[in-house]
Design a protein around this motif. Structure first.
Motif, PDB file in Angstrom:
ATOM      1  N   TRP A   1      94.393  26.687 -23.822  1.00 54.22           N
ATOM      2  CA  TRP A   1      94.113  26.293 -22.441  1.00 54.22           C
ATOM      3  C   TRP A   1      93.064  27.179 -21.767  1.00 54.22           C
ATOM      4  O   TRP A   1      92.347  26.724 -20.900  1.00 54.22           O
ATOM      5  CB  TRP A   1      95.404  26.323 -21.628  1.00 54.22           C
ATOM      6  CG  TRP A   1      96.418  25.352 -22.146  1.00 54.22           C
ATOM      7  CD1 TRP A   1      96.486  24.007 -21.878  1.00 54.22           C
ATOM      8  CD2 TRP A   1      97.497  25.639 -23.046  1.00 54.22           C
ATOM      9  NE1 TRP A   1      97.536  23.447 -22.563  1.00 54.22           N
ATOM     10  CE2 TRP A   1      98.180  24.419 -23.279  1.00 54.22           C
ATOM     11  CE3 TRP A   1      97.954  26.798 -23.681  1.00 54.22           C
ATOM     12  CZ2 TRP A   1      99.295  24.330 -24.117  1.00 54.22           C
ATOM     13  CZ3 TRP A   1      99.059  26.712 -24.520  1.00 54.22           C
ATOM     14  CH2 TRP A   1      99.710  25.499 -24.721  1.00 54.22           C
ATOM     15  N   ILE A   2      93.001  28.479 -22.147  1.00 52.93           N
ATOM     16  CA  ILE A   2      92.062  29.373 -21.448  1.00 52.93           C
ATOM     17  C   ILE A   2      90.961  29.874 -22.369  1.00 52.93           C
ATOM     18  O   ILE A   2      90.217  30.766 -22.000  1.00 52.93           O
ATOM     19  CB  ILE A   2      92.817  30.567 -20.840  1.00 52.93           C
ATOM     20  CG1 ILE A   2      93.522  31.382 -21.929  1.00 52.93           C
ATOM     21  CG2 ILE A   2      93.805  30.108 -19.796  1.00 52.93           C
ATOM     22  CD1 ILE A   2      94.190  32.633 -21.398  1.00 52.93           C
TER      23      ILE A   2
ATOM     24  N   GLN B   1     105.667  25.771 -27.913  1.00 53.13           N
ATOM     25  CA  GLN B   1     104.362  26.036 -27.308  1.00 53.13           C
ATOM     26  C   GLN B   1     103.231  25.629 -28.256  1.00 53.13           C
ATOM     27  O   GLN B   1     102.219  25.055 -27.825  1.00 53.13           O
ATOM     28  CB  GLN B   1     104.237  27.518 -26.956  1.00 53.13           C
ATOM     29  CG  GLN B   1     102.928  27.865 -26.245  1.00 53.13           C
ATOM     30  CD  GLN B   1     102.673  29.352 -26.193  1.00 53.13           C
ATOM     31  OE1 GLN B   1     103.376  30.126 -26.840  1.00 53.13           O
ATOM     32  NE2 GLN B   1     101.661  29.769 -25.443  1.00 53.13           N
ATOM     33  N   TRP B   2     103.383  25.912 -29.538  1.00 54.62           N
ATOM     34  CA  TRP B   2     102.351  25.546 -30.510  1.00 54.62           C
ATOM     35  C   TRP B   2     102.170  24.019 -30.556  1.00 54.62           C
ATOM     36  O   TRP B   2     101.038  23.524 -30.553  1.00 54.62           O
ATOM     37  CB  TRP B   2     102.724  26.072 -31.890  1.00 54.62           C
ATOM     38  CG  TRP B   2     101.784  25.627 -32.971  1.00 54.62           C
ATOM     39  CD1 TRP B   2     101.968  24.617 -33.872  1.00 54.62           C
ATOM     40  CD2 TRP B   2     100.487  26.165 -33.248  1.00 54.62           C
ATOM     41  NE1 TRP B   2     100.888  24.492 -34.689  1.00 54.62           N
ATOM     42  CE2 TRP B   2      99.962  25.426 -34.332  1.00 54.62           C
ATOM     43  CE3 TRP B   2      99.727  27.193 -32.694  1.00 54.62           C
ATOM     44  CZ2 TRP B   2      98.704  25.700 -34.870  1.00 54.62           C
ATOM     45  CZ3 TRP B   2      98.470  27.460 -33.228  1.00 54.62           C
ATOM     46  CH2 TRP B   2      97.980  26.717 -34.294  1.00 54.62           C
TER      47      TRP B   2
ATOM     48  N   SER C   1      97.275  19.160 -26.737  1.00 58.54           N
ATOM     49  CA  SER C   1      96.176  19.292 -25.777  1.00 58.54           C
ATOM     50  C   SER C   1      94.856  19.653 -26.458  1.00 58.54           C
ATOM     51  O   SER C   1      93.818  19.701 -25.798  1.00 58.54           O
ATOM     52  CB  SER C   1      96.514  20.374 -24.748  1.00 58.54           C
ATOM     53  OG  SER C   1      96.608  21.642 -25.373  1.00 58.54           O
ATOM     54  N   TYR C   2      94.903  19.888 -27.777  1.00 57.36           N
ATOM     55  CA  TYR C   2      93.689  20.290 -28.503  1.00 57.36           C
ATOM     56  C   TYR C   2      92.820  19.070 -28.772  1.00 57.36           C
ATOM     57  O   TYR C   2      93.292  18.064 -29.324  1.00 57.36           O
ATOM     58  CB  TYR C   2      94.079  20.971 -29.808  1.00 57.36           C
ATOM     59  CG  TYR C   2      92.918  21.411 -30.663  1.00 57.36           C
ATOM     60  CD1 TYR C   2      92.065  22.422 -30.237  1.00 57.36           C
ATOM     61  CD2 TYR C   2      92.674  20.824 -31.900  1.00 57.36           C
ATOM     62  CE1 TYR C   2      91.009  22.850 -31.024  1.00 57.36           C
ATOM     63  CE2 TYR C   2      91.627  21.244 -32.698  1.00 57.36           C
ATOM     64  CZ  TYR C   2      90.794  22.258 -32.256  1.00 57.36           C
ATOM     65  OH  TYR C   2      89.742  22.669 -33.040  1.00 57.36           O
ATOM     66  N   ALA C   3      91.552  19.148 -28.403  1.00 55.80           N
ATOM     67  CA  ALA C   3      90.645  18.002 -28.550  1.00 55.80           C
ATOM     68  C   ALA C   3      89.530  18.274 -29.539  1.00 55.80           C
ATOM     69  O   ALA C   3      88.509  17.594 -29.518  1.00 55.80           O
ATOM     70  CB  ALA C   3      90.046  17.642 -27.190  1.00 55.80           C
ATOM     71  N   SER C   4      89.667  19.271 -30.396  1.00 60.06           N
ATOM     72  CA  SER C   4      88.675  19.639 -31.404  1.00 60.06           C
ATOM     73  C   SER C   4      87.486  20.340 -30.748  1.00 60.06           C
ATOM     74  O   SER C   4      87.041  19.990 -29.656  1.00 60.06           O
ATOM     75  CB  SER C   4      88.183  18.428 -32.202  1.00 60.06           C
ATOM     76  OG  SER C   4      87.141  18.824 -33.076  1.00 60.06           O
ATOM     77  N   ALA C   5      86.946  21.332 -31.458  1.00 62.22           N
ATOM     78  CA  ALA C   5      85.820  22.088 -30.918  1.00 62.22           C
ATOM     79  C   ALA C   5      84.534  21.281 -30.930  1.00 62.22           C
ATOM     80  O   ALA C   5      83.579  21.589 -30.232  1.00 62.22           O
ATOM     81  CB  ALA C   5      85.624  23.370 -31.732  1.00 62.22           C
ATOM     82  N   SER C   6      84.469  20.201 -31.749  1.00 64.39           N
ATOM     83  CA  SER C   6      83.240  19.421 -31.865  1.00 64.39           C
ATOM     84  C   SER C   6      83.197  18.236 -30.929  1.00 64.39           C
ATOM     85  O   SER C   6      82.216  17.501 -30.897  1.00 64.39           O
ATOM     86  CB  SER C   6      83.086  18.913 -33.303  1.00 64.39           C
ATOM     87  OG  SER C   6      84.200  18.113 -33.663  1.00 64.39           O
TER      88      SER C   6
END
Length: 293
Positions: free
Chosen positions: A204-205, A280-281, A287-292
């Motif tokens: 998130w941060i 939490q993981w 919420s992870y949308a990939s770095a690309s």
């Protein structure tokens, strides 16, 4: 009589990616066995890597010894003016520092090398590669890298622990030793969970390096007995940042036992902490949308 043809070994044993394979057994026991086997390979790779960089091993060992010596300076200065500080003798505090050194050495060897990479995993796309592998992504990102050289701090901590016990004249019985081992194990799990919770905030941060520095500063409080701090700080170091289970309580167990309540409480807290970190993981992955992207 016609002789039988001799099969060529290459055609009988060589497999390619085009060959059909058995599906992966996804039962719980098989998954744990596969993860354990994979972790053993991580450890073997780490040992081989350490043999290639012996100067790194020697340097890490020397730095650990110097840090331990610096940590003992305030204790030696304090007990230069008194033999007893709130019920703790100098030898008992040395035992406590030895336990703390063992716990932090284990964390530095098996957990720290991974959590320090968490920002890179999430912001530079390395997590994308891990997610497609047939292995728990949390297991892989938390235990993939091992710093074998940090185990030298575990050895130095054990030496200091034994020295403190001998100097204090303590002779713990098997029950007290078992209590200390359980409490130290709970303390290790709890500190690892707190560190994981701080690092997983990277979902998130983005950058959690400053949070890692905060964790290191708070963990230093474990070098001193809990009674040295005010009541509010003692409560914080027992239930919020539970470093007490990694040093004070195991040392107390070795010097006379602590009863069942702290041991049971440590086990319960460790189980709750592992469950919360797991949740939490999973929340972070959603919420992870990939770095690309």
């Amino acid at each position: 009589m016609t002789p039988k043809p001799v099969p060529t070994p290459t055609t009988a044993t060589t497999r390619t990616y085009a060959d059909p394979r058995e599906p992966i057994d996804r039962t719980w026991l098989r998954r744990q066995t596969r993860h354990l086997r994979l972790w053993r390979r991580f450890l073997a790779q780490a040992i081989v890597r350490e043999t290639h960089y012996r100067a790194h091993f020697v340097t890490t060992l020397a730095v650990g010894v110097v840090q331990l010596g610096l940590a003992l300076v305030p204790i030696l200065l304090l007990y230069g003016y008194t033999d007893d500080m709130r019920g703790w003798s100098q030898a008992q505090v040395l035992t406590l520092v030895g336990v703390y050194q063992v716990v932090t050495g284990v964390l530095a060897a098996f957990v720290a090398p991974n959590l320090q990479r968490m920002t890179t995993y999430i912001t530079e796309g390395e997590l994308d590669v891990v997610l497609v592998r047939p292995v728990s992504s949390q297991f892989y990102l938390t235990l993939r890298w091992i710093n074998v050289a940090e185990l030298g701090n575990v050895v130095s901590g054990l030496v200091l622990l034994v020295f403190g016990l001998v100097r204090s004249g303590a002779s713990p019985n098997p029950l007290q030793i078992a209590q200390a081992l359980v409490l130290a194990a709970c303390g290790t799990v709890l500190l690892a969970c707190v560190w994981c919770a701080m690092s997983f905030a990277a979902f998130w941060i983005q950058s959690v390096n400053p949070i890692g520095m905060l964790y290191t500063s708070l963990a230093e409080s474990g070098r001193y007995p809990l009674v040295f701090f005010p009541f509010a700080v003692r409560t914080f170091l027992t239930f919020v940042f539970p470093v007490a289970f990694a040093s004070t309580l195991p040392a107390q167990a070795l010097h006379g036992g602590v009863g069942r309540l702290p041991v049971v409480g440590g086990v319960v807290l460790a189980a709750v902490a592992v469950t919360l970190v797991r949740l939490q993981w999973r929340r972070g992955l959603r919420s992870y949308a990939s770095a690309s992207s």
